[in-house]
Design a protein around this motif. Structure first.
Motif, mmCIF file in Angstrom:
data_model
loop_
_atom_site.group_PDB
_atom_site.id
_atom_site.type_symbol
_atom_site.label_atom_id
_atom_site.label_comp_id
_atom_site.label_asym_id
_atom_site.label_seq_id
_atom_site.Cartn_x
_atom_site.Cartn_y
_atom_site.Cartn_z
ATOM 1 N N ARG A 181 17.322 6.187 40.494
ATOM 2 C CA ARG A 181 18.637 6.204 39.829
ATOM 3 C C ARG A 181 19.750 6.452 40.834
ATOM 4 N NH1 ARG A 181 16.383 9.196 34.922
ATOM 5 N NH2 ARG A 181 16.237 7.540 33.377
ATOM 6 N N ASP A 182 19.455 7.283 41.836
ATOM 7 C CA ASP A 182 20.479 7.623 42.837
ATOM 8 C C ASP A 182 20.690 6.510 43.860
ATOM 9 O OD1 ASP A 182 20.724 10.011 41.587
ATOM 10 O OD2 ASP A 182 19.555 11.168 43.030
ATOM 11 N N ASN A 183 19.728 5.575 43.934
ATOM 12 C CA ASN A 183 19.819 4.500 44.938
ATOM 13 C C ASN A 183 19.673 3.126 44.289
ATOM 14 O OD1 ASN A 183 19.612 5.965 47.803
ATOM 15 N ND2 ASN A 183 18.257 7.006 46.357
ATOM 16 N N PRO A 184 20.601 2.771 43.392
ATOM 17 C CA PRO A 184 20.422 1.537 42.603
ATOM 18 C C PRO A 184 20.339 0.274 43.463
ATOM 19 C CG PRO A 184 22.639 2.458 42.294
ATOM 20 C CD PRO A 184 21.850 3.478 43.045
ATOM 21 N N GLN A 185 20.850 0.338 44.679
ATOM 22 C CA GLN A 185 20.832 -0.858 45.535
ATOM 23 C C GLN A 185 19.519 -0.997 46.301
ATOM 24 O OE1 GLN A 185 22.221 1.981 46.061
ATOM 25 N NE2 GLN A 185 21.798 2.524 48.184
ATOM 26 N N ARG A 186 18.618 0.016 46.204
ATOM 27 C CA ARG A 186 17.356 -0.035 46.932
ATOM 28 C C ARG A 186 16.189 -0.171 45.954
ATOM 29 N NH1 ARG A 186 17.256 3.141 51.652
ATOM 30 N NH2 ARG A 186 15.140 2.358 51.932
ATOM 31 N N GLU A 187 15.089 -0.774 46.435
ATOM 32 C CA GLU A 187 13.847 -0.760 45.666
ATOM 33 C C GLU A 187 13.151 0.577 45.911
ATOM 34 O OE1 GLU A 187 12.159 -2.843 43.649
ATOM 35 O OE2 GLU A 187 13.762 -4.349 43.611
ATOM 36 N N VAL A 188 12.733 1.234 44.848
ATOM 37 C CA VAL A 188 12.026 2.502 44.983
ATOM 38 C C VAL A 188 10.638 2.365 44.369
ATOM 39 C CG1 VAL A 188 12.000 4.947 44.331
ATOM 40 C CG2 VAL A 188 14.159 3.838 44.968
ATOM 41 N N VAL A 189 9.613 2.648 45.184
ATOM 42 C CA VAL A 189 8.227 2.538 44.715
ATOM 43 C C VAL A 189 7.580 3.916 44.748
ATOM 44 C CG1 VAL A 189 5.954 1.507 45.114
ATOM 45 C CG2 VAL A 189 8.025 0.168 45.570
ATOM 46 N N ALA A 211 12.658 2.108 29.273
ATOM 47 C CA ALA A 211 13.585 2.354 28.157
ATOM 48 C C ALA A 211 15.035 2.452 28.625
ATOM 49 C CB ALA A 211 13.181 3.646 27.428
ATOM 50 N N THR A 212 15.236 2.979 29.814
ATOM 51 C CA THR A 212 16.614 3.197 30.266
ATOM 52 C C THR A 212 17.053 2.157 31.289
ATOM 53 O OG1 THR A 212 15.826 4.800 31.908
ATOM 54 C CG2 THR A 212 16.562 5.685 29.808
ATOM 55 N N GLY A 213 16.194 1.152 31.529
ATOM 56 C CA GLY A 213 16.581 0.041 32.385
ATOM 57 C C GLY A 213 16.805 0.398 33.854
ATOM 58 N N VAL A 214 15.906 1.207 34.407
ATOM 59 C CA VAL A 214 16.000 1.497 35.847
ATOM 60 C C VAL A 214 15.242 0.374 36.572
ATOM 61 C CG1 VAL A 214 15.691 3.233 37.662
ATOM 62 C CG2 VAL A 214 16.007 3.949 35.286
ATOM 63 N N ALA A 215 15.967 -0.707 36.850
ATOM 64 C CA ALA A 215 15.321 -1.959 37.266
ATOM 65 C C ALA A 215 14.736 -1.894 38.672
ATOM 66 C CB ALA A 215 16.323 -3.099 37.177
ATOM 67 N N ASN A 216 15.197 -0.960 39.487
ATOM 68 C CA ASN A 216 14.733 -0.901 40.879
ATOM 69 C C ASN A 216 13.564 0.057 41.079
ATOM 70 O OD1 ASN A 216 16.454 1.268 40.261
ATOM 71 N ND2 ASN A 216 16.859 1.653 42.432
ATOM 72 N N PHE A 217 12.960 0.512 39.974
ATOM 73 C CA PHE A 217 11.865 1.491 40.070
ATOM 74 C C PHE A 217 10.533 0.855 39.697
ATOM 75 C CE2 PHE A 217 9.108 4.690 38.009
ATOM 76 C CZ PHE A 217 8.975 5.595 39.054
ATOM 77 N N ALA A 270 1.223 -5.321 30.762
ATOM 78 C CA ALA A 270 2.180 -6.410 30.979
ATOM 79 C C ALA A 270 3.586 -6.074 30.459
ATOM 80 C CB ALA A 270 1.672 -7.687 30.333
ATOM 81 N N THR A 271 3.661 -5.322 29.355
ATOM 82 C CA THR A 271 4.962 -4.914 28.811
ATOM 83 C C THR A 271 5.838 -4.252 29.876
ATOM 84 O OG1 THR A 271 3.638 -4.241 26.918
ATOM 85 C CG2 THR A 271 5.996 -3.707 26.837
ATOM 86 N N PHE A 272 5.181 -3.546 30.789
ATOM 87 C CA PHE A 272 5.921 -2.793 31.810
ATOM 88 C C PHE A 272 5.819 -3.465 33.178
ATOM 89 C CE2 PHE A 272 4.435 0.056 28.478
ATOM 90 C CZ PHE A 272 5.606 0.675 28.076
ATOM 91 N N ALA A 273 5.545 -4.783 33.180
ATOM 92 C CA ALA A 273 5.289 -5.520 34.429
ATOM 93 C C ALA A 273 6.401 -5.343 35.453
ATOM 94 C CB ALA A 273 5.083 -7.000 34.126
ATOM 95 N N ALA A 274 7.637 -5.241 34.972
ATOM 96 C CA ALA A 274 8.775 -5.110 35.895
ATOM 97 C C ALA A 274 8.674 -3.830 36.724
ATOM 98 C CB ALA A 274 10.080 -5.124 35.110
ATOM 99 N N HIS A 275 7.916 -2.863 36.213
ATOM 100 C CA HIS A 275 7.794 -1.589 36.918
ATOM 101 C C HIS A 275 6.441 -1.443 37.600
ATOM 102 C CE1 HIS A 275 11.561 -0.467 35.105
ATOM 103 N NE2 HIS A 275 11.076 -0.862 33.941
ATOM 104 N N ASP A 276 5.722 -2.552 37.710
ATOM 105 C CA ASP A 276 4.420 -2.551 38.370
ATOM 106 C C ASP A 276 4.610 -3.124 39.778
ATOM 107 O OD1 ASP A 276 1.880 -2.959 39.318
ATOM 108 O OD2 ASP A 276 1.154 -4.041 37.548
#
Ligand code: SF4
Lengths: 77, 382
Positions: B129-137, B159-165, B299-305
């Motif tokens: 959340r603190d680094n929205p411009q970076r990918e965080v794994v 649920a909260t759309g943290v797309a980079n996590f 698969a529902t959470f594929a974006a976060h895999d």
């Protein structure tokens, strides 16, 4: 890695968080994984999450069984 | 600390030791495996072995998540940190796990990788959340104890759309590993230790309950006593196992009733089931490929895999040939039987994963017990 410490819930906060007392130190942890905890309850805490309740009565029974096993031959543990 | 210190009491411990000595029949050998690294650590640190009669032996099992994380999975994390420029978050224990070509996450950090140690999965999400411009794994490891927190943060990121996590998931399952120790093709090569029973997991069982072990007790006729991680808990569990063996019983008993019940934490189980599904197979360091022994992100959470997000492909990497972790994790060999133990391989310079975590059999043995080894090696039946 799987270590978890016993802690007492001091107060509940918004967002399924709680302030706990771990051996005299206050910390904020998530209680999202345990149902219906209240201040005064004991839980075990792992990586910032309360995982399960700790039942003080069962703890006392276990200690009593240990003491009994050490004294009288044949006592059930 | 309350509910800890009482379970380390010297007098109670001596009473339990006397009870075990009184009840263990001198004419037979009792060999019990403590599955968990937490038990291995307690046994080594508090010298539980010294309090047991010579014919009651503890065999260390594979229940240390750091120890069973295979080289190829650590390589994936290192490649993400160095090759893809992600912020790689991980629990501290994994940083020193030796990967291929002498690498580790700690060395990747020294080489400029953005590797960050976190205490909690929630911290990793916060960093995202603190680094929205970076990918965080988040490099997630652990048994059933550590899985529910990971499930919660994946669900929250979704649920909260943290797309980079995203999460590089290495969560593994205890019952599958126990079955593998009792029956697997490798048992034929490595041989197997005749086991008379198991000290079952403490905190894993707070999540899954004692019910999953009922199968072993019935199918393999092995007693299982779920036990807490304090030294007296382990000793009481050993006494309970001795009694089961003496009475010809093979049941699941619960020494850790202050935390564990038969059903476990249903809420945590539901969250885990919502986020994860079974992997068909997973490689364990030391055990090899174990069917249905780990979890993958649904698969529902594929974006976060992280595996899907970065198109990661797993490549198995063999361990150092001289490292005996494989045999040690199965209880077939003891740490001192490895040529590298205490020489080339120490907690400061681990060659194998059992030397990394303080719960690893080699590290626990090195730190607390290596000069006390005078008992003959465990007999092995091929
Ligand atoms: S001493 Fe080191 S090299 Fe030998 S088995 Fe243990 S971890 Fe592996």
């Amino acid at each position: 890695m799987c270590l978890a410490v016993p802690a007492r819930i001091e107060s509940l906060e918004a967002g399924e968080q709680a302030v706990i007392d771990v051996g005299g130190i206050r910390k904020r942890v998530s209680v999202a994984l345990v149902e219906g905890v209240a201040p005064g309850d004991w839980v075990i805490v792992h990586v910032g999450y309360a995982l399960a309740r700790l039942d003080p009565e069962a703890a006392a029974e276990t200690l009593a069984a240990m003491a009994a096993a050490g004294l009288e031959p044949g006592t059930l543990a | 600390m309350k509910f800890v210190d009482e379970f380390r009491d010297r007098d109670l411990g001596q009473g339990l030791a006397a009870a075990i000595a009184r009840e263990a029949k001198p004419e037979r050998l009792y060999q019990f495996m403590e599955f968990c690294g937490g038990h291995t650590h307690a046994i080594s640190r508090y010298g539980v072995t010294d309090l047991l009669p010579a014919n009651v032996r503890m065999v260390h099992g594979p229940g240390c998540p750091v120890c069973v994380l295979p080289i190829g999975r650590v390589d994936l994390a290192i490649d993400l940190a160095l090759g893809r420029g992600v912020i790689l978050c991980s629990y501290g224990d994994t940083l020193r796990v030796p990967a291929s070509a002498g690498r580790s996450l700690l060395k990747a950090k020294a080489a400029g990788g953005d590797v960050r140690m976190v205490y909690s999965a929630a911290d990793a999400l916060r960093i995202a959340r603190d680094n929205p411009q970076r990918e965080v794994v988040f490099l997630a490891i652990g048994f059933e104890t550590t899985t529910p927190p990971t499930a919660l943060v994946i669900r929250e990121a979704h649920a909260t759309g943290v797309a980079n996590f995203s999460v590089l998931c290495n969560h593994v399952l205890t019952p599958a590993a126990i079955v593998n120790i009792l029956q697997s093709p490798e048992v034929r090569d490595l041989g197997t230790v005749p086991l008379d029973g198991f000290v079952g997991p403490a905190h894993v069982s707070s999540i899954i309950g004692t019910r999953p072990y009922e199968f072993f007790a019935e199918e393999f006729r092995k007693p299982v006593v779920v036990a807490g991680f304090e030294p007296l808990d382990v000793m009481q569990a050993i006494l309970m196992l001795v009694r089961q063996v003496n009475e010809g019983r093979a049941e699941v008993e619960n020494q850790f009733s202050r935390v564990v019940d038969r059903d476990g934490n249903r809420r945590a189980q539901a969250i885990v089931a919502e986020v994860f599904e079974l992997r068909r197979e997973f490689e364990w360091r030391g055990l090899g490929t174990v069917p249905y022994s780990a979890l993958a992100i649904r698969a529902t959470f594929a974006a976060h895999d992280a595996e899907r997000r970065f198109g990661l492909e797993y490549r198995a990497v063999p361990d150092n040939k001289a490292c005996e972790c494989g045999a040690i994790l199965r209880g077939v060999k003891r740490p001192v039987e490895c040529k590298l133990f205490g020489g080339a391989c120490t907690p400061e310079t681990p060659m194998g994963s059992c030397m990394v975590s303080s719960e690893g059999a080699c590290a626990a043995h090195y730190s607390y017990g290596r000069f006390r080894d005078r008992v003959p090696a465990t007999p092995v039946v091929a």
